[in-house]
Write a protein that holds these residues in place. Structure first.
Motif, PDB file in Angstrom:
ATOM      1  N   ILE A 120       0.854  -1.186   0.000  1.00 50.45           N
ATOM      2  CA  ILE A 120       0.000   0.000   0.000  1.00 50.45           C
ATOM      3  C   ILE A 120       0.893   1.240   0.000  1.00 50.45           C
ATOM      4  CG2 ILE A 120      -1.751   1.267   1.306  1.00 50.45           C
ATOM      5  CD1 ILE A 120      -2.996  -1.306   2.038  1.00 50.45           C
ATOM      6  N   LEU A 121       0.744   2.079  -1.011  1.00 50.52           N
ATOM      7  CA  LEU A 121       1.635   3.223  -1.176  1.00 50.52           C
ATOM      8  C   LEU A 121       0.865   4.512  -1.399  1.00 50.52           C
ATOM      9  CD1 LEU A 121       3.895   1.886  -4.092  1.00 50.52           C
ATOM     10  CD2 LEU A 121       4.150   1.346  -1.686  1.00 50.52           C
ATOM     11  N   SER A 122       1.303   5.573  -0.716  1.00 59.28           N
ATOM     12  CA  SER A 122       0.864   6.889  -1.160  1.00 59.28           C
ATOM     13  C   SER A 122       2.012   7.468  -1.974  1.00 59.28           C
ATOM     14  CB  SER A 122       0.462   7.779   0.013  1.00 59.28           C
ATOM     15  OG  SER A 122       1.565   8.087   0.833  1.00 59.28           O
ATOM     16  N   VAL A 123       1.650   8.213  -3.009  1.00 58.19           N
ATOM     17  CA  VAL A 123       2.610   8.629  -4.020  1.00 58.19           C
ATOM     18  C   VAL A 123       2.782  10.137  -4.006  1.00 58.19           C
ATOM     19  CG1 VAL A 123       2.920   8.748  -6.520  1.00 58.19           C
ATOM     20  CG2 VAL A 123       2.009   6.664  -5.480  1.00 58.19           C
ATOM     21  N   ARG A 124       4.033  10.598  -3.938  1.00 56.53           N
ATOM     22  CA  ARG A 124       4.262  12.042  -3.997  1.00 56.53           C
ATOM     23  C   ARG A 124       4.009  12.531  -5.415  1.00 56.53           C
ATOM     24  NH1 ARG A 124       9.229  15.168  -1.324  1.00 56.53           N
ATOM     25  NH2 ARG A 124       8.192  14.234   0.462  1.00 56.53           N
ATOM     26  N   GLY A 125       3.019  13.392  -5.553  1.00 59.20           N
ATOM     27  CA  GLY A 125       2.601  13.845  -6.876  1.00 59.20           C
ATOM     28  C   GLY A 125       3.733  14.437  -7.698  1.00 59.20           C
ATOM     29  N   THR A 126       4.558  15.279  -7.066  1.00 60.39           N
ATOM     30  CA  THR A 126       5.576  15.997  -7.822  1.00 60.39           C
ATOM     31  C   THR A 126       6.703  15.086  -8.306  1.00 60.39           C
ATOM     32  OG1 THR A 126       6.716  16.526  -5.767  1.00 60.39           O
ATOM     33  CG2 THR A 126       5.184  18.180  -6.609  1.00 60.39           C
ATOM     34  N   ALA A 127       6.740  13.838  -7.822  1.00 59.33           N
ATOM     35  CA  ALA A 127       7.836  12.933  -8.184  1.00 59.33           C
ATOM     36  C   ALA A 127       7.515  12.079  -9.420  1.00 59.33           C
ATOM     37  CB  ALA A 127       8.180  12.034  -7.000  1.00 59.33           C
ATOM     38  N   PHE A 128       6.263  12.102  -9.886  1.00 59.19           N
ATOM     39  CA  PHE A 128       5.878  11.291 -11.049  1.00 59.19           C
ATOM     40  C   PHE A 128       5.180  12.162 -12.092  1.00 59.19           C
ATOM     41  CE2 PHE A 128       6.180   8.452  -7.454  1.00 59.19           C
ATOM     42  CZ  PHE A 128       6.837   7.348  -7.965  1.00 59.19           C
ATOM     43  N   LYS A 129       5.641  12.052 -13.322  1.00 57.84           N
ATOM     44  CA  LYS A 129       5.065  12.837 -14.410  1.00 57.84           C
ATOM     45  C   LYS A 129       3.634  12.371 -14.671  1.00 57.84           C
ATOM     46  CE  LYS A 129       6.580  14.546 -18.866  1.00 57.84           C
ATOM     47  NZ  LYS A 129       6.207  13.875 -20.089  1.00 57.84           N
ATOM     48  N   PRO A 130       2.672  13.286 -14.687  1.00 59.81           N
ATOM     49  CA  PRO A 130       1.274  12.851 -14.797  1.00 59.81           C
ATOM     50  C   PRO A 130       0.977  12.106 -16.096  1.00 59.81           C
ATOM     51  CG  PRO A 130       1.477  15.239 -15.075  1.00 59.81           C
ATOM     52  CD  PRO A 130       2.808  14.743 -14.595  1.00 59.81           C
TER      53      PRO A 130
END
Lengths: 254, 353
Positions: free
Chosen positions: B187-197
């Protein structure tokens, strides 16, 4: 009246510039200033205010960690908590201790101590997990009021203002409930010298996860801890015109 | 590598074993094979975030992380009105299926109502990974789900190394931790700014109904939201951010920053000091405990650059600091530092742009 259980964590002081160990197993903690996690100070303050408003009858401060965690519990007692519980976890077991373990410990203690409210800080500033309150609530099947900036307590119910991304949100939860404190919830008091002296007489019960029947075997393996990439040194520009020229060069402004 | 005894060769590798299929005393073998079988069939559930009308951009970042894990990607859209968000997300390439749960039970998107829905979905479809963006919504929800599934979640992940190994920051971004999750469900929460949308075009996922059930929680009642209204870009996803600190001296003086931000089509942020002093609302706070931003350009005005503030912005591509104190720590991370009185420099900058 309610009984409130507050989770407090001993962490490296927020103002310390941390150092990563050369062997990449973690950060240097020996000889480094530690103090109570800032969000937990806010949690204790809120619990003590509930007592001052005669909503709570008793505030119990709990900390999981090595012997030094007792200092953190003493701080909570000096701020107005009535008694402490030290869940002793040390050495490699402590290194591998995670919110999943702590939440099971807090959940068990909440049941044993017949707590109506569990309050913790929204996150610890060392692991930055932001999980414990949510997981305690999950384990107990209690509602959670996370990231609280205002808590109004009435009989059997709490009205909570939460800090969410676009602004604020208001919810009502039934007690028993778990809450997590955000920065704006209150301004924690300083422990006065007389209260620090009085806190020495307050009782701290010592237990182990084993006594509570909680398995603390590691669920996550830390492969490595490394320094973040350092930024290339920048330059001081003499005036606004040079700044604009630099921004144009970088394509940031037309 | 342990050698697999010949007598078991006939067992199909893709089969999920039950104990009855194997002779006793093969526990080690079972676990080993079971986990490798799981790794061959990654299937990820992404919990969409939306406001009952528009899909939140962070869901697109979470989809990017899901794509990196490999395997099937399913998106769950729960709410009181799911049409627009589920249609939008069904167009994302790489999404195999969109599951929709539309009910008044999800009013306010409370974790107490969404958790049992996710558990029912998980029971039916057995995902190897459950993801959401590390926003206030994702942070409140995922750990509750993890507790119910008895797994240890990983928060605010900035990179996926392999299906079980993730990278995240600790100590306000001052150390990078690589973790290997041992639980079967990750189960992961993902840092938005670290992955290109992921773009919302080109895909055509099928939309299905989520497992039916009574998900309304009696424990919690959603009362209202008071959202800060603004015409400016969203802070977390803006290309340019202009932030103010204690140096602004009053809420009124933030007008200087709004004027500059308008010129740059920028979002406006703030340090904790500015928020605590009441200059701007809390949701503008950038830092360890506020929003994490990584715009192309970050302009810090009257901000000293405490560890906790840097945690929220030091991954910005270019950092500009305007501060009259040449020793302010912000100048150590700034690409361009202007040592000047902000009350003169900011209006001049605004005018000349």
């Amino acid at each position: 009246m309610a009984r409130v259980l507050v989770g407090v964590k001993r962490v490296i002081d927020y103002a310390v510039k941390i150092r990563v160990k050369p062997d990449k197993t973690g950060v240097v903690t020996d000889g480094v200033k530690h103090s109570m996690n800032p969000f937990d100070e806010i949690a204790i303050e809120e619990a003590v205010r509930m007592k001052e408003k005669k909503y709570a009858q008793e505030v119990i401060a709990v900390s999981c960690g090595p012997a030094q965690s007792q200092e953190t519990i003493r701080t909570a007692l000096a701020m107005g908590a009535d008694r402490g519980i030290h869940v002793e976890v040390s050495g490699p077991e402590y290194e591998a201790l995670q919110p999943i373990h702590v939440s099971k410990i807090l959940a068990k203690l909440a049941q044993d101590e017949k707590a109506d409210i569990v309050i913790v800080g929204k996150q610890a500033i060392d692991d930055d997990c932001n999980q414990t309150a949510q997981m305690v609530a999950g384990v107990l099947d209690w509602p959670a009021g996370t990231f609280c900036s205002k808590i109004e307590a009435s009989q059997g119910e709490l009205t909570i203002t939460r800090e969410v991304d676009g602004g604020l949100e208001v919810i009502k939860v039934k007690t028993p409930a778990v809450l997590s404190a955000d920065l704006r919830l209150n301004e924690p008091r300083y422990a006065t010298l007389p209260n620090i002296m009085k806190a020495k007489k307050k009782q701290i019960k010592k237990v182990t996860p084993k006594d509570l029947g909680i398995d603390t075997s590691p669920r996550i393996e830390v492969v490595s801890v490394e320094e973040p990439p350092t930024r290339k040194a920048g330059s001081i520009v003499p005036d606004v015109d040079t700044l604009i020229a630099k921004l144009k060069e970088g394509g940031h402004v037309k | 590598m342990c050698k697999i005894p010949e007598s078991k060769e006939h067992i199909n590798q893709n089969h999920i074993f039950t104990n009855e299929l194997l002779p006793t005393g093969t526990d080690f073998y079972l676990t080993d094979r079971f986990s490798s079988a799981l790794q061959r069939f990654e299937s990820t559930l992404v919990i969409a975030e939306h406001n009952n009308g528009v899909l939140s951009p962070i869901t697109q970042n979470a989809l990017a992380a899901a794509t990196k894990i490999g395997g099937d990607v399913t998106v769950l859209v729960a709410g009181t009105k799911c049409g627009p968000a589920s249609e939008a997300v069904s167009k994302a390439p790489g999404v195999a299926k969109v599951i929709v749960a539309e009910s008044e039970a999800f009013n306010g998107l409370t974790p107490e109502s969404i958790t049992p829905l996710v558990l029912a979905t998980q029971k039916q479809l057995n995902f190897s990974h459950i993801l959401a963006g590390a926003s206030a919504f994702g942070k409140a929800l995922l750990p509750r789900i993890a507790a119910k599934l008895d797994v240890s979640p990983a928060s605010d992940v900035i990179a996926i190394k392999s299906p079980d190994t993730f990278i995240r920051q600790i100590y306000a971004g001052n150390a990078i931790q690589t973790v290997k999750v041992k639980d079967n469900i990750k189960i992961l929460s993902v840092r938005g700014t670290a992955f290109k949308p992921v773009a919302l075009e080109g895909g055509s996922a099928k939309i299905e109904a989520a497992p039916a059930g009574d998900y309304k929680s009696a424990q919690v009642e959603f009362i209202k939201q008071e959202l800060t209204k603004s015409d400016r870009p969203d802070l977390a996803s803006a290309k340019v951010v202009v932030s103010g600190g204690r140096g602004l001296k009053s809420g009124d003086n933030f007008k200087l920053l709004y004027a500059l931000a308008d010129k740059l089509n920028a979002a406006v942020g703030a340090s904790r000091a500015a928020v605590d002093a009441g200059y701007v609302p809390n949701d503008l706070q950038v830092g360890q405990t506020g929003k994490i931003v990584a715009p192309d350009l970050y302009i810090a005005v009257g901000i000293s650059g405490a560890i906790q503030h840097l945690a929220g912005m030091k991954d910005s591509k270019t950092i500009v600091a305007i501060n009259k104190d040449p020793d302010a720590p912000i100048h150590q991370v700034a690409d361009y530092g202007l040592v000047a009185d902000l009350f003169k420099a900011v209006p001049e900058l605004t005018e000349k742009l």
